[in-house]
Design a protein around this motif. Structure first.
Motif, PDB file in Angstrom:
ATOM      1  N   LEU A   1    -102.513  10.682  13.205  1.00  0.00           N
ATOM      2  CA  LEU A   1    -102.862   9.441  12.500  1.00  0.00           C
ATOM      3  C   LEU A   1    -104.366   9.237  12.385  1.00  0.00           C
ATOM      4  O   LEU A   1    -104.806   8.203  11.901  1.00  0.00           O
ATOM      5  CB  LEU A   1    -102.240   8.234  13.223  1.00  0.00           C
ATOM      6  CG  LEU A   1    -100.719   8.241  13.408  1.00  0.00           C
ATOM      7  CD1 LEU A   1    -100.271   6.965  14.109  1.00  0.00           C
ATOM      8  CD2 LEU A   1    -100.016   8.389  12.064  1.00  0.00           C
TER       9      LEU A   1
ATOM     10  N   LEU B   1    -107.521   5.995  16.268  1.00  0.00           N
ATOM     11  CA  LEU B   1    -106.923   4.673  16.245  1.00  0.00           C
ATOM     12  C   LEU B   1    -107.815   3.692  16.993  1.00  0.00           C
ATOM     13  O   LEU B   1    -108.615   4.089  17.853  1.00  0.00           O
ATOM     14  CB  LEU B   1    -105.536   4.717  16.901  1.00  0.00           C
ATOM     15  CG  LEU B   1    -104.526   5.655  16.227  1.00  0.00           C
ATOM     16  CD1 LEU B   1    -103.279   5.807  17.107  1.00  0.00           C
ATOM     17  CD2 LEU B   1    -104.152   5.146  14.842  1.00  0.00           C
TER      18      LEU B   1
ATOM     19  N   HIS C   1    -104.622  -0.241  15.188  1.00  0.00           N
ATOM     20  CA  HIS C   1    -105.154  -0.207  13.830  1.00  0.00           C
ATOM     21  C   HIS C   1    -105.613   1.199  13.459  1.00  0.00           C
ATOM     22  O   HIS C   1    -106.072   1.971  14.311  1.00  0.00           O
ATOM     23  CB  HIS C   1    -106.352  -1.158  13.691  1.00  0.00           C
ATOM     24  CG  HIS C   1    -105.995  -2.604  13.792  1.00  0.00           C
ATOM     25  ND1 HIS C   1    -105.660  -3.361  12.693  1.00  0.00           N
ATOM     26  CD2 HIS C   1    -105.911  -3.423  14.860  1.00  0.00           C
ATOM     27  CE1 HIS C   1    -105.396  -4.601  13.076  1.00  0.00           C
ATOM     28  NE2 HIS C   1    -105.544  -4.670  14.395  1.00  0.00           N
ATOM     29  N   ALA C   2    -105.514   1.530  12.178  1.00  0.00           N
ATOM     30  CA  ALA C   2    -106.081   2.769  11.662  1.00  0.00           C
ATOM     31  C   ALA C   2    -107.595   2.601  11.556  1.00  0.00           C
ATOM     32  O   ALA C   2    -108.084   1.557  11.098  1.00  0.00           O
ATOM     33  CB  ALA C   2    -105.493   3.090  10.290  1.00  0.00           C
TER      34      ALA C   2
ATOM     35  N   SER D   1    -107.162  -5.458   9.964  1.00  0.00           N
ATOM     36  CA  SER D   1    -107.105  -4.549   8.814  1.00  0.00           C
ATOM     37  C   SER D   1    -106.750  -5.408   7.614  1.00  0.00           C
ATOM     38  O   SER D   1    -105.573  -5.644   7.332  1.00  0.00           O
ATOM     39  CB  SER D   1    -106.051  -3.454   9.041  1.00  0.00           C
ATOM     40  OG  SER D   1    -106.421  -2.619  10.113  1.00  0.00           O
TER      41      SER D   1
ATOM     42  N   CYS E   1    -102.028  -4.170  10.736  1.00  0.00           N
ATOM     43  CA  CYS E   1    -102.038  -3.168  11.805  1.00  0.00           C
ATOM     44  C   CYS E   1    -100.891  -2.170  11.644  1.00  0.00           C
ATOM     45  O   CYS E   1     -99.964  -2.387  10.857  1.00  0.00           O
ATOM     46  CB  CYS E   1    -101.980  -3.854  13.168  1.00  0.00           C
ATOM     47  SG  CYS E   1    -100.449  -4.740  13.501  1.00  0.00           S
ATOM     48  N   LEU E   2    -100.972  -1.093  12.409  1.00  0.00           N
ATOM     49  CA  LEU E   2     -99.932  -0.058  12.389  1.00  0.00           C
ATOM     50  C   LEU E   2     -98.788  -0.404  13.325  1.00  0.00           C
ATOM     51  O   LEU E   2     -97.662   0.064  13.138  1.00  0.00           O
ATOM     52  CB  LEU E   2    -100.514   1.300  12.787  1.00  0.00           C
ATOM     53  CG  LEU E   2    -101.701   1.829  11.985  1.00  0.00           C
ATOM     54  CD1 LEU E   2    -102.120   3.189  12.517  1.00  0.00           C
ATOM     55  CD2 LEU E   2    -101.370   1.903  10.506  1.00  0.00           C
TER      56      LEU E   2
ATOM     57  N   TRP F   1     -94.172   0.766  16.582  1.00  0.00           N
ATOM     58  CA  TRP F   1     -94.865   1.262  15.390  1.00  0.00           C
ATOM     59  C   TRP F   1     -94.131   0.781  14.136  1.00  0.00           C
ATOM     60  O   TRP F   1     -92.899   0.743  14.113  1.00  0.00           O
ATOM     61  CB  TRP F   1     -94.900   2.788  15.376  1.00  0.00           C
ATOM     62  CG  TRP F   1     -95.687   3.391  16.500  1.00  0.00           C
ATOM     63  CD1 TRP F   1     -95.219   3.747  17.731  1.00  0.00           C
ATOM     64  CD2 TRP F   1     -97.081   3.721  16.499  1.00  0.00           C
ATOM     65  NE1 TRP F   1     -96.226   4.279  18.501  1.00  0.00           N
ATOM     66  CE2 TRP F   1     -97.381   4.278  17.770  1.00  0.00           C
ATOM     67  CE3 TRP F   1     -98.095   3.606  15.555  1.00  0.00           C
ATOM     68  CZ2 TRP F   1     -98.658   4.720  18.107  1.00  0.00           C
ATOM     69  CZ3 TRP F   1     -99.365   4.048  15.888  1.00  0.00           C
ATOM     70  CH2 TRP F   1     -99.637   4.590  17.149  1.00  0.00           C
ATOM     71  N   TYR F   2     -94.904   0.468  13.079  1.00  0.00           N
ATOM     72  CA  TYR F   2     -94.282  -0.032  11.852  1.00  0.00           C
ATOM     73  C   TYR F   2     -94.680   0.722  10.595  1.00  0.00           C
ATOM     74  O   TYR F   2     -93.975   0.670   9.595  1.00  0.00           O
ATOM     75  CB  TYR F   2     -94.589  -1.529  11.681  1.00  0.00           C
ATOM     76  CG  TYR F   2     -93.959  -2.350  12.776  1.00  0.00           C
ATOM     77  CD1 TYR F   2     -92.602  -2.627  12.763  1.00  0.00           C
ATOM     78  CD2 TYR F   2     -94.723  -2.809  13.839  1.00  0.00           C
ATOM     79  CE1 TYR F   2     -92.004  -3.364  13.786  1.00  0.00           C
ATOM     80  CE2 TYR F   2     -94.139  -3.544  14.867  1.00  0.00           C
ATOM     81  CZ  TYR F   2     -92.787  -3.819  14.827  1.00  0.00           C
ATOM     82  OH  TYR F   2     -92.200  -4.522  15.848  1.00  0.00           O
ATOM     83  N   ARG F   3     -95.807   1.408  10.598  1.00  0.00           N
ATOM     84  CA  ARG F   3     -96.206   2.154   9.406  1.00  0.00           C
ATOM     85  C   ARG F   3     -97.187   3.248   9.784  1.00  0.00           C
ATOM     86  O   ARG F   3     -97.737   3.250  10.889  1.00  0.00           O
ATOM     87  CB  ARG F   3     -96.820   1.238   8.341  1.00  0.00           C
ATOM     88  CG  ARG F   3     -98.160   0.630   8.710  1.00  0.00           C
ATOM     89  CD  ARG F   3     -98.692  -0.266   7.583  1.00  0.00           C
ATOM     90  NE  ARG F   3    -100.022  -0.776   7.908  1.00  0.00           N
ATOM     91  CZ  ARG F   3    -101.167  -0.147   7.621  1.00  0.00           C
ATOM     92  NH1 ARG F   3    -101.129   1.016   6.995  1.00  0.00           N
ATOM     93  NH2 ARG F   3    -102.336  -0.673   7.927  1.00  0.00           N
ATOM     94  N   ARG F   4     -97.397   4.180   8.839  1.00  0.00           N
ATOM     95  CA  ARG F   4     -98.342   5.270   9.002  1.00  0.00           C
ATOM     96  C   ARG F   4     -99.322   5.261   7.832  1.00  0.00           C
ATOM     97  O   ARG F   4     -98.913   5.049   6.685  1.00  0.00           O
ATOM     98  CB  ARG F   4     -97.631   6.623   9.025  1.00  0.00           C
ATOM     99  CG  ARG F   4     -96.665   6.818  10.171  1.00  0.00           C
ATOM    100  CD  ARG F   4     -95.883   8.121  10.018  1.00  0.00           C
ATOM    101  NE  ARG F   4     -96.771   9.276  10.044  1.00  0.00           N
ATOM    102  CZ  ARG F   4     -97.123   9.921  11.157  1.00  0.00           C
ATOM    103  NH1 ARG F   4     -96.644   9.515  12.329  1.00  0.00           N
ATOM    104  NH2 ARG F   4     -97.917  10.972  11.116  1.00  0.00           N
ATOM    105  N   PRO F   5    -100.604   5.496   8.081  1.00  0.00           N
ATOM    106  CA  PRO F   5    -101.570   5.590   6.970  1.00  0.00           C
ATOM    107  C   PRO F   5    -101.360   6.875   6.187  1.00  0.00           C
ATOM    108  O   PRO F   5    -100.971   7.908   6.744  1.00  0.00           O
ATOM    109  CB  PRO F   5    -102.930   5.575   7.678  1.00  0.00           C
ATOM    110  CG  PRO F   5    -102.643   6.055   9.064  1.00  0.00           C
ATOM    111  CD  PRO F   5    -101.256   5.608   9.395  1.00  0.00           C
TER     112      PRO F   5
END
Length: 332
Positions: free
Chosen positions: A152, A155, A163-164, A181, A186-187, A197-201
């Motif tokens: 990722l 972080l 956060h990314a 963000s 946030c991720l 975890w909820y998402r990936r960049p």
């Protein structure tokens, strides 16, 4: 359940600072007491409950004293740390919040180690009443040891939020929830019972990037020109005269500048100085209008000025062509 093995690189900052007492959460910097990574772990022994942590010597300074030279050193130190401790699950870097987002984004684009790298800070010194330092440090170690954090990029962990590095920015001088963000959120969250975890960049980072700075001794100089009502081109001319190889425009939203500044920027670009157009708004994409495209600006997309500066510095290590720089900003 076994604890992850984490390497802790300390750079200083508020998280490592000590004040005169529990209510010294503003003037502690004048005391000059900043703990090393080893001392920080001794101050917060509770961290050992969530991870086996190895302290890696570096330095203990305010983040206002960290810049491109230290970024290059940290990339090399991450490589050396993994080579020396091949069994570690992740790396945590403590950092002052002033420039944390810039260091994190640089590392996100350049560090090639496979293990997660998590940059962590605090809004209150470790000695402050209700300090966030201990919990942030423990949560950063938990995230660095989570296999889902791999791939990722770097972080950022503060206030129980992951956060990314590309997207996060400091939004408040002193509030605990300062790191946000703005465009995407946030991720994930680090809760008492689990890391959620909820998402990936989607933008490229880490081992996927074309930037290899491990053999570099320095980076191209890039400065930021801030727009304001009535601004002329004096700052542009001064930065170019000082040796800037590129500039970032912190323009009016959605990316424009004053006529006088625009004329000076166009002249600088024609003379060979690339300029990435960002905005001072704090969120949102710049509009790559016909006027901006024909003038020759690089499209900084939704990067804020300080992040656009980081990417332009790296972009200039591989190309000076406008179309290639635009590709880089679109990919990273």
């Amino acid at each position: 359940m076994s604890r992850p093995k984490i390497a802790l690189i300390g750079t200083g900052g508020t998280i490592s600072s000590m004040g005169r007492g529990p209510f010294d959460i503003a003037d502690y910097g004048t005391l000059g007491k900043v703990m090393s990574a080893t001392e920080l772990l001794a101050f917060w022994p509770q961290v050992a409950e969530v991870a086996e942590v190895i302290a890696i010597p570096y330095r203990a300074v305010p983040s206002t004293a960290l810049g491109p030279q230290e970024w290059l050193e940290l990339v090399r130190l991450c490589d050396e740390t993994v080579a020396k401790h091949p069994d570690i699950d992740g790396i945590v870097i403590t950092h002052g919040t002033a420039t944390l987002e810039e260091t994190a984004y640089f590392l996100s684009l350049t560090v090639k180690v496979e293990v997660p790298v998590v940059v962590v800070g605090a809004q209150r010194p470790s000695t402050g009443l209700s300090s966030d330092a201990g919990m942030n440090l423990a949560n950063a170690c938990r995230v660095a040891g989570d296999k889902r954090a791999r791939g990722l990029g770097a972080l950022v962990l503060l206030n129980d939020e992951i956060h990314a590095a590309r997207e996060v920015t400091k939004t408040s001088t002193s509030r605990m929830q300062t790191f946000r963000s703005p465009d995407f959120g946030c991720l994930g969250h680090v809760d008492a019972d689990a890391i959620a975890w909820y998402r990936r960049p989607l933008r490229k980072a880490g081992r996927e990037t074309e930037f290899d700075v491990r053999g570099l001794e320095s980076l191209p100089r890039v400065d930021i020109v801030y727009s304001y009502a009535g601004a002329d081109g004096a700052a542009v001319q001064a930065f170019v005269a000082a040796g800037a190889q590129g500039l970032v425009s912190a323009g009016f939203a959605p990316s424009f500048v004053s006529p006088a500044m625009g004329e000076t920027m166009i002249a600088a670009m024609k003379a060979g100085t690339p300029i990435a157009a960002s905005t001072r708004a704090g969120s949102g994409r710049m509009f790559y209008t016909t006027r901006m495209r024909e003038a020759g600006f690089v499209n900084a997309d939704n990067l804020n000025p300080q992040k656009a500066r980081v990417l332009l510095m790296l972009g200039l290590t591989v190309t000076r062509k406008l179309d290639e720089l635009n590709r880089i900003f679109a990919e990273y």
